[in-house]
Scaffold this active site. Sequence first.
Site, PDB file in Angstrom:
ATOM      1  N   LEU A   1       0.816  -1.210   0.000  1.00 15.26           N
ATOM      2  CA  LEU A   1       0.000   0.000   0.000  1.00 15.26           C
ATOM      3  C   LEU A   1       0.851   1.262   0.000  1.00 15.26           C
ATOM      4  O   LEU A   1       0.423   2.313  -0.474  1.00 15.26           O
ATOM      5  CB  LEU A   1      -0.915   0.022   1.232  1.00 15.26           C
ATOM      6  CG  LEU A   1      -1.973  -1.084   1.307  1.00 15.26           C
ATOM      7  CD1 LEU A   1      -2.606  -1.087   2.685  1.00 15.26           C
ATOM      8  CD2 LEU A   1      -3.028  -0.884   0.238  1.00 15.26           C
TER       9      LEU A   1
ATOM     10  N   GLY B   1       7.816   5.984   7.618  1.00 13.38           N
ATOM     11  CA  GLY B   1       8.993   5.939   8.469  1.00 13.38           C
ATOM     12  C   GLY B   1       9.131   4.618   9.196  1.00 13.38           C
ATOM     13  O   GLY B   1      10.228   4.191   9.553  1.00 13.38           O
ATOM     14  N   PHE B   2       8.034   3.951   9.449  1.00  8.93           N
ATOM     15  CA  PHE B   2       8.029   2.662  10.141  1.00  8.93           C
ATOM     16  C   PHE B   2       8.556   1.558   9.228  1.00  8.93           C
ATOM     17  O   PHE B   2       9.292   0.678   9.639  1.00  8.93           O
ATOM     18  CB  PHE B   2       6.586   2.355  10.571  1.00  8.93           C
ATOM     19  CG  PHE B   2       6.430   1.138  11.433  1.00  8.93           C
ATOM     20  CD1 PHE B   2       6.323   1.276  12.802  1.00  8.93           C
ATOM     21  CD2 PHE B   2       6.379  -0.131  10.887  1.00  8.93           C
ATOM     22  CE1 PHE B   2       6.157   0.166  13.611  1.00  8.93           C
ATOM     23  CE2 PHE B   2       6.222  -1.240  11.683  1.00  8.93           C
ATOM     24  CZ  PHE B   2       6.122  -1.097  13.055  1.00  8.93           C
TER      25      PHE B   2
ATOM     26  N   PRO C   1       7.366  -0.633   5.210  1.00 12.25           N
ATOM     27  CA  PRO C   1       6.302  -0.833   4.227  1.00 12.25           C
ATOM     28  C   PRO C   1       4.992  -1.264   4.862  1.00 12.25           C
ATOM     29  O   PRO C   1       4.974  -1.850   5.950  1.00 12.25           O
ATOM     30  CB  PRO C   1       6.873  -1.940   3.324  1.00 12.25           C
ATOM     31  CG  PRO C   1       7.832  -2.675   4.194  1.00 12.25           C
ATOM     32  CD  PRO C   1       8.429  -1.655   5.118  1.00 12.25           C
TER      33      PRO C   1
ATOM     34  N   LYS D   1       1.686  -3.538   8.907  1.00 13.61           N
ATOM     35  CA  LYS D   1       2.865  -2.676   8.947  1.00 13.61           C
ATOM     36  C   LYS D   1       4.077  -3.511   9.331  1.00 13.61           C
ATOM     37  O   LYS D   1       4.065  -4.190  10.367  1.00 13.61           O
ATOM     38  CB  LYS D   1       2.661  -1.550   9.968  1.00 13.61           C
ATOM     39  CG  LYS D   1       1.666  -0.494   9.561  1.00 13.61           C
ATOM     40  CD  LYS D   1       1.416   0.514  10.672  1.00 13.61           C
ATOM     41  CE  LYS D   1       2.670   1.236  11.070  1.00 13.61           C
ATOM     42  NZ  LYS D   1       2.387   2.317  12.051  1.00 13.61           N
TER      43      LYS D   1
ATOM     44  N   ASP E   1       1.987  13.060  16.862  1.00 10.67           N
ATOM     45  CA  ASP E   1       2.216  13.081  15.411  1.00 10.67           C
ATOM     46  C   ASP E   1       0.891  13.104  14.657  1.00 10.67           C
ATOM     47  O   ASP E   1       0.711  12.401  13.664  1.00 10.67           O
ATOM     48  CB  ASP E   1       3.052  11.878  14.982  1.00 10.67           C
ATOM     49  CG  ASP E   1       3.705  12.095  13.613  1.00 10.67           C
ATOM     50  OD1 ASP E   1       3.808  13.264  13.183  1.00 10.67           O
ATOM     51  OD2 ASP E   1       4.094  11.107  12.974  1.00 10.67           O
TER      52      ASP E   1
END
Length: 809
Positions: free
Chosen positions: A498, A502-503, A505, A520, A617
């Site tokens: 998708l 920053g985490f 894919p 995630k 955030d």
Amino acid sequence: MKSSILSSSFSLICLLHMFSFVSISIATDTINTNQIIRDRDTLVSSAERFEFGFFSPGSSTNRYVGIWYKRNITVKTVIWVANRESPLRRNSTASSRVLIFNPSGELVIRDDKSNNTIWSSNTTRVARKPVLQLLDTGNLVVREANDNRPKNYLWQSFDYPTDTLLPGMSIGWNPVTGRETHLASWRTYEDPTPDFTFQFDITTGYPQVVIRRAGAIQYRLGPWNGIQFKTKQVPIFKAGTFKNNSVVLYIEDTSDESVVSRFTLSPIGVGQRWTWVVGQSEDWVFSYSFPADMCDTYRICGAHGLCNPDKNPVCGCMDRFVPKVREGWIRSDWSGGCVRRSPLNCADDVFLKYSGVKLPYSSGTLFNGSNNDEECKAACLRNCSCMAYSNVRSGVSGCMLWFGDLFDFRRIKGAPLQIYIRMAASELDNNRKKRRTLIAILTSVAGIVLLGLSLTLFIWKRLRKDGLEINGEDIELPMYDLSTVNKATNNLSNDNKLGEGGFGPVYKGVLDDGKEVAIKRLSATSSQGVDEFKNEVICIAKLQHRNLVKLLGCCIQGHEKMLIYEYLSNKSLDLILFDKTKSSQLDWQKRFQIIAGIARGLLYLHQDSHLRIIHRDLKASNVLLDNDLNPKISDFGMARIFGGNETEANTKRVVGTYGYMSPEYAGDGLFSLKSDIYSFGVLVLEIVSGQRNRGFHHLDHHHNLLGHSWILHKDGMSLELVEPNILNSVNKNELLRSIHVALLCVQHSPEDRPDMSSVLLMLGGGGVLPEARLPGFFSERQGFGNERTTSTNATSRSNEYTITLLDAR
């Protein structure tokens, strides 16, 4: 001859019209049937407390006939509307809009230009010499000229309430008139068309207040203790009569007539109590609202579920009940409800007492006049379909019987009524065994110690069996095998990808049961790391709210660390909001719905959840949208949990996204609940304008979106901020209020920013808002870097990223 007769008749009608109906020209509280009320005329009650006439709500050009406060109430507040579903349109002229008071005592709103009857009171009682009078209670009445007795009124507006309940008004079933009355909210603040309803439901003989929309129950108020309803805050109502299914329910009256108070149903379906405060503020002040929390949501925990607002998650099973679908409860899907752990037998069943709860929804119950416990129990025991009973002995007396599944329990400390629920006889035996065991344990200190050790070991093993231990915290969260994840995502295929943040894919997956999920994956090169992974699990696993994304589980195997979320088909807000083509999906109603949903999610994080959490955030790419474009806040990797009364902290590791970060956080590392408030304000301005705060340019100045919005607001030109393709759908009052509230949220000083409970109140209510001061980063145009998304369901973009700075000053 025939032509002459017709001509004479027409002349006679004209003369009658000229001389029989005289327009009133001065303020009065009473008119008779030879007078009419035109668009500019009004009736004013004798003490000038209320006024009746034609009006237009907000910026609407439609004309309505209604009643509003007059004396000392500087904010025009309408409390009743006659033609709420049949407005006089803008093409009609002021001179053609009239309210006629017929000799029969009937009120008729006409548009003489189109010769149409817009509304009629449909008075059926025969009148001899009727007069129309506006009383100081706010009641518009038709009565005989020589008879002031309320019981003899021919017609009264109090019998047809709109969205407001005043002292002395009633809702429910009136045994005298045979009429059911309820409140119905305005659709918007400029459209009085009915939407939500606030009803006193007595269809089964037991009184309960419900809020419905399109016939479906949304919320239920309780419990009834025989005298009044109690909410989380204070008593709202007191009863008139309750006998033989004939009920009249009255709003609280006040003994001090100088206190101006009203109860309203808002356009978003919230019941609110308001009081007018005289003094420096000169405004309506909010007292309390219903629903008060998640547990007022109807059937939120399913059959035999118990909602406890002081726990997280809020839903659990009633004692001696177990989840019907355990997997669903692990995912915080409580719709399946609970079942008895021991099946019923009918012949040998017993009744066990439950207290401290709101009685369940009473659909399908019977009510009889017996107030004898044994008679009530015997009546329920004789019928194998009777699942529970309760006895009311305060104010009214009788026995309630429940049939079928029991819905909508909630924990309320000190609730005055008990309910007896049908259970298997073995449950009674278990209780006796438990008491004997307890007595035996109490005789031996060693037994107590051993029992304590055994229970501790059992609980620890149970939590560790299917859970995840992170930083000494036990988190009950389903664990998925890597093989399951690979199968769901076609071995993490790029076709299922998708996006990437920053985490790491993000992949779309489909589990074996057909459920779509977003996965995630923490990548080795991630700008975030194991600490953020752990933090997200700890935070969101303990949070449950309709405006927060659901964490369904995780996968930790070898070097792989993944989070499994619910999949939201519309992905993140920024993908639609900042796309010139897709943004057309977001008319003003949808945008305001998104603003309100984000506000409710933040309020839950800051105040209503078991934890106190600062997101740190909040931005458009971290708000996901479901099929109906309802918002869900996501990405809690940067969140911080506060304990006790802690509301502010300092960090040397600044995380977040420039453009959304508050000045005190970006500059000095100081973060608090007000940091999220600032981010929310930025997000609201972006939703209104369809433009990003970062990278905003204007030909006439160098300010960012916040500065541009503030300048337009100060110049009274806020409408210029609105994205052009939604101008036709804009509710001007909601729009201007949203912009004003957003500017209050982004003020430079944290102390000047409102909290989220005030934000929600200001978005949904009336009253004068405080003046907004200069926003933070007023002139900022270039930042410390670009931004990149960390959104669960977002595609990659080059102009957003979540930053991490060490040693903030």
